[in-house]
Design a protein around this motif. Sequence first.
Motif, PDB file in Angstrom:
ATOM      1  N   LEU A 133      54.006 -25.390  48.874  1.00 25.80           N
ATOM      2  CA  LEU A 133      54.873 -24.899  49.798  1.00 25.80           C
ATOM      3  C   LEU A 133      56.323 -24.675  49.765  1.00 25.80           C
ATOM      4  N   ASP A 134      56.728 -23.422  50.047  1.00 26.06           N
ATOM      5  CA  ASP A 134      58.039 -23.208  49.654  1.00 26.06           C
ATOM      6  C   ASP A 134      59.123 -22.674  50.866  1.00 26.06           C
ATOM      7  N   ALA A 135      60.019 -21.786  50.677  1.00 21.49           N
ATOM      8  CA  ALA A 135      60.900 -21.364  51.748  1.00 21.49           C
ATOM      9  C   ALA A 135      60.197 -20.736  52.856  1.00 21.49           C
ATOM     10  N   GLN A 136      59.264 -19.791  52.574  1.00 20.51           N
ATOM     11  CA  GLN A 136      58.289 -19.321  53.608  1.00 20.51           C
ATOM     12  C   GLN A 136      57.961 -19.936  54.742  1.00 20.51           C
ATOM     13  N   TRP A 137      57.086 -21.116  54.030  1.00 19.23           N
ATOM     14  CA  TRP A 137      56.717 -21.858  54.905  1.00 19.23           C
ATOM     15  C   TRP A 137      57.576 -22.717  55.598  1.00 19.23           C
ATOM     16  N   GLU A 138      58.575 -23.100  54.948  1.00 18.19           N
ATOM     17  CA  GLU A 138      59.716 -24.185  55.776  1.00 18.19           C
ATOM     18  C   GLU A 138      60.431 -23.021  57.016  1.00 18.19           C
ATOM     19  N   ARG A 139      60.435 -21.958  56.340  1.00 20.96           N
ATOM     20  CA  ARG A 139      61.354 -21.144  57.550  1.00 20.96           C
ATOM     21  C   ARG A 139      60.273 -20.992  58.879  1.00 20.96           C
ATOM     22  N   ALA A 140      59.071 -20.665  58.681  1.00 20.52           N
ATOM     23  CA  ALA A 140      58.053 -20.760  59.883  1.00 20.52           C
ATOM     24  C   ALA A 140      58.056 -22.192  60.462  1.00 20.52           C
ATOM     25  N   ALA A 141      58.137 -22.992  59.815  1.00 19.49           N
ATOM     26  CA  ALA A 141      58.078 -24.475  60.220  1.00 19.49           C
ATOM     27  C   ALA A 141      59.064 -24.950  61.086  1.00 19.49           C
TER      28      ALA A 141
ATOM     29  N   ARG B 266      61.034 -23.403  42.673  1.00 22.36           N
ATOM     30  CA  ARG B 266      60.919 -22.390  43.802  1.00 22.36           C
ATOM     31  C   ARG B 266      61.873 -22.638  44.853  1.00 22.36           C
ATOM     32  N   PRO B 267      62.102 -21.537  45.642  1.00 28.33           N
ATOM     33  CA  PRO B 267      63.051 -21.715  46.843  1.00 28.33           C
ATOM     34  C   PRO B 267      62.812 -22.555  48.001  1.00 28.33           C
ATOM     35  N   HIS B 268      63.772 -23.197  48.826  1.00 27.97           N
ATOM     36  CA  HIS B 268      63.612 -23.984  49.558  1.00 27.97           C
ATOM     37  C   HIS B 268      64.318 -23.506  50.767  1.00 27.97           C
ATOM     38  N   ALA B 269      64.085 -23.603  51.971  1.00 29.28           N
ATOM     39  CA  ALA B 269      64.933 -23.588  53.066  1.00 29.28           C
ATOM     40  C   ALA B 269      65.120 -24.903  54.046  1.00 29.28           C
ATOM     41  N   VAL B 270      65.656 -25.606  53.619  1.00 31.45           N
ATOM     42  CA  VAL B 270      65.767 -26.941  54.171  1.00 31.45           C
ATOM     43  C   VAL B 270      67.349 -27.490  54.317  1.00 31.45           C
ATOM     44  N   ASP B 271      67.243 -28.493  55.394  1.00 30.28           N
ATOM     45  CA  ASP B 271      68.722 -29.214  55.512  1.00 30.28           C
ATOM     46  C   ASP B 271      68.781 -30.189  54.456  1.00 30.28           C
ATOM     47  N   LEU B 272      68.028 -30.902  53.874  1.00 33.42           N
ATOM     48  CA  LEU B 272      68.082 -31.938  52.920  1.00 33.42           C
ATOM     49  C   LEU B 272      67.172 -32.041  51.972  1.00 33.42           C
TER      50      LEU B 272
ATOM     51  N   ARG C 128      59.662 -24.253  63.650  1.00 31.43           N
ATOM     52  CA  ARG C 128      59.324 -24.232  65.150  1.00 31.43           C
ATOM     53  C   ARG C 128      58.960 -25.776  65.753  1.00 31.43           C
ATOM     54  N   PHE C 129      58.781 -26.475  64.558  1.00 32.30           N
ATOM     55  CA  PHE C 129      58.325 -27.886  64.758  1.00 32.30           C
ATOM     56  C   PHE C 129      59.324 -29.044  64.869  1.00 32.30           C
ATOM     57  N   ALA C 130      60.501 -28.568  64.233  1.00 31.51           N
ATOM     58  CA  ALA C 130      61.454 -29.491  64.121  1.00 31.51           C
ATOM     59  C   ALA C 130      62.902 -29.181  63.844  1.00 31.51           C
ATOM     60  N   ARG C 131      63.609 -29.884  64.597  1.00 30.38           N
ATOM     61  CA  ARG C 131      65.281 -29.483  64.623  1.00 30.38           C
ATOM     62  C   ARG C 131      65.721 -29.419  63.178  1.00 30.38           C
ATOM     63  N   ARG C 132      65.095 -30.111  62.451  1.00 29.28           N
ATOM     64  CA  ARG C 132      65.703 -30.302  60.783  1.00 29.28           C
ATOM     65  C   ARG C 132      64.437 -30.402  59.993  1.00 29.28           C
ATOM     66  N   LEU C 133      64.677 -29.907  58.534  1.00 33.35           N
ATOM     67  CA  LEU C 133      63.602 -29.993  57.707  1.00 33.35           C
ATOM     68  C   LEU C 133      64.167 -30.634  56.250  1.00 33.35           C
ATOM     69  N   MET C 134      63.153 -31.496  55.792  1.00 35.14           N
ATOM     70  CA  MET C 134      63.656 -32.074  54.354  1.00 35.14           C
ATOM     71  C   MET C 134      62.591 -31.873  53.548  1.00 35.14           C
ATOM     72  N   ALA C 135      62.830 -31.361  52.334  1.00 30.30           N
ATOM     73  CA  ALA C 135      61.772 -31.203  51.291  1.00 30.30           C
ATOM     74  C   ALA C 135      61.794 -32.590  50.338  1.00 30.30           C
ATOM     75  N   ILE C 136      60.708 -33.126  49.809  1.00 30.84           N
ATOM     76  CA  ILE C 136      60.777 -33.695  48.835  1.00 30.84           C
ATOM     77  C   ILE C 136      60.081 -32.931  47.625  1.00 30.84           C
ATOM     78  N   ASP C 137      60.892 -32.791  46.195  1.00 29.38           N
ATOM     79  CA  ASP C 137      60.268 -32.044  45.427  1.00 29.38           C
ATOM     80  C   ASP C 137      60.600 -32.612  43.918  1.00 29.38           C
TER      81      ASP C 137
ATOM     82  N   ILE D 254      59.415 -33.436  57.154  1.00 24.86           N
ATOM     83  CA  ILE D 254      59.385 -33.555  55.776  1.00 24.86           C
ATOM     84  C   ILE D 254      58.366 -33.282  55.277  1.00 24.86           C
ATOM     85  N   VAL D 255      58.614 -32.280  54.219  1.00 28.71           N
ATOM     86  CA  VAL D 255      57.256 -31.720  53.531  1.00 28.71           C
ATOM     87  C   VAL D 255      57.497 -32.104  52.049  1.00 28.71           C
ATOM     88  N   ASP D 256      56.287 -32.586  51.687  1.00 29.38           N
ATOM     89  CA  ASP D 256      56.092 -33.152  50.208  1.00 29.38           C
ATOM     90  C   ASP D 256      54.900 -32.481  49.647  1.00 29.38           C
ATOM     91  N   HIS D 257      54.961 -31.187  49.224  1.00 28.52           N
ATOM     92  CA  HIS D 257      54.111 -30.387  48.546  1.00 28.52           C
ATOM     93  C   HIS D 257      54.477 -29.292  47.603  1.00 28.52           C
TER      94      HIS D 257
END
Length: 356
Positions: free
Chosen positions: A106-114, A130-136, A116-125, A100-103
Amino acid sequence: MRVLIRADASIAIGSGHIARCLTLANVLRNGGAEVVFACRALPGHLLQRLRDQGYVAHGLPERYPHEQSGAGIEARLPWQADVNALADAVAQAPRFDWLIVDHYGLDAQWERAARRFARRLMAIDDLANRPHAVDLLLDQNFSAHAVPGAYAQWVDRDCQTFLGPRFALLRDEFQCQPIVIKPKVKRVLVNFGGFDAARQVYATLVALQGFDDLHVDVVAGLHNPEWAAMSALAEAHPNWHVQTLVDDFFARMQQADLFIGAGGGTTWERAALGLPTICISVANNQQLNAQLLAEAGIHLYLGPHEQLEPQRLVEAIARLIDDAPQRRAFAERSRALVDGCGAQRLADALIGAVGP
């Protein structure tokens, strides 16, 4: 389920990102999840607060190479440096189920690179800028709900979105009865977030000086730059109390008849309680939401702090003190937005996506 949360707090950023992530973390932990935080060790960080509540909280570097000095809270972080720092912090940990990223930086570039750390990503915005590359994606603001297609250009079609105050991340205690709207305001609660870099608490106390019959509770940030001046004002008013780091903020909200504060995370806490509010935005990202809420009759919005003439605040206080019908209307409309169950809704979605 294992969850990694990437969020920051500082004097410049404020404490709101950590506060709402901590609320979600507590619900997840109560459901059996293991939750780990990763936060930069910026001035005013809350790493120890997280550790005191039993969480593993990794400290990331205060500065990255080539990072712009003195940048605002929406400034982009060097995303590759942040990913590398996070990789070092969790190097010994198995892959997480959710990151879960709340920042704002940070945007889709960070999320795509991240990934590697988790099966799924969530952004709080809150910004939809800005673009996001997350599942939720979660945006709990009224503006996200009121503006059609706010995130249409920023997320993929298969991204699940949770938009609006129904999903506000509030502690369980805010699933509560509303306060009683009295004929006349007797107690005022003043709070402008965890740090109040805008110095709006002090400006509000100056405006309250002429209202001698009011009991004023002030909850100011630990690093408030006007602490000495506020303390001096409080000493001249026996029915004023200025404090920091209180453990009973919810109880103080329940006792208040009027709240004077910013357009951040406490917006939804006030709404859940039906606590009439005079709102003054202290950051650019609060302005649209505060304005739309005012147009919907949720609170009285006086605009950005840097444009507010002191006499307007005095007049607003004087007007609402005796206007019980207006305060009651604020309370009823705000209560219709928030039921206090948003954090559980998000936790259920995260758990459900992982499965048994």
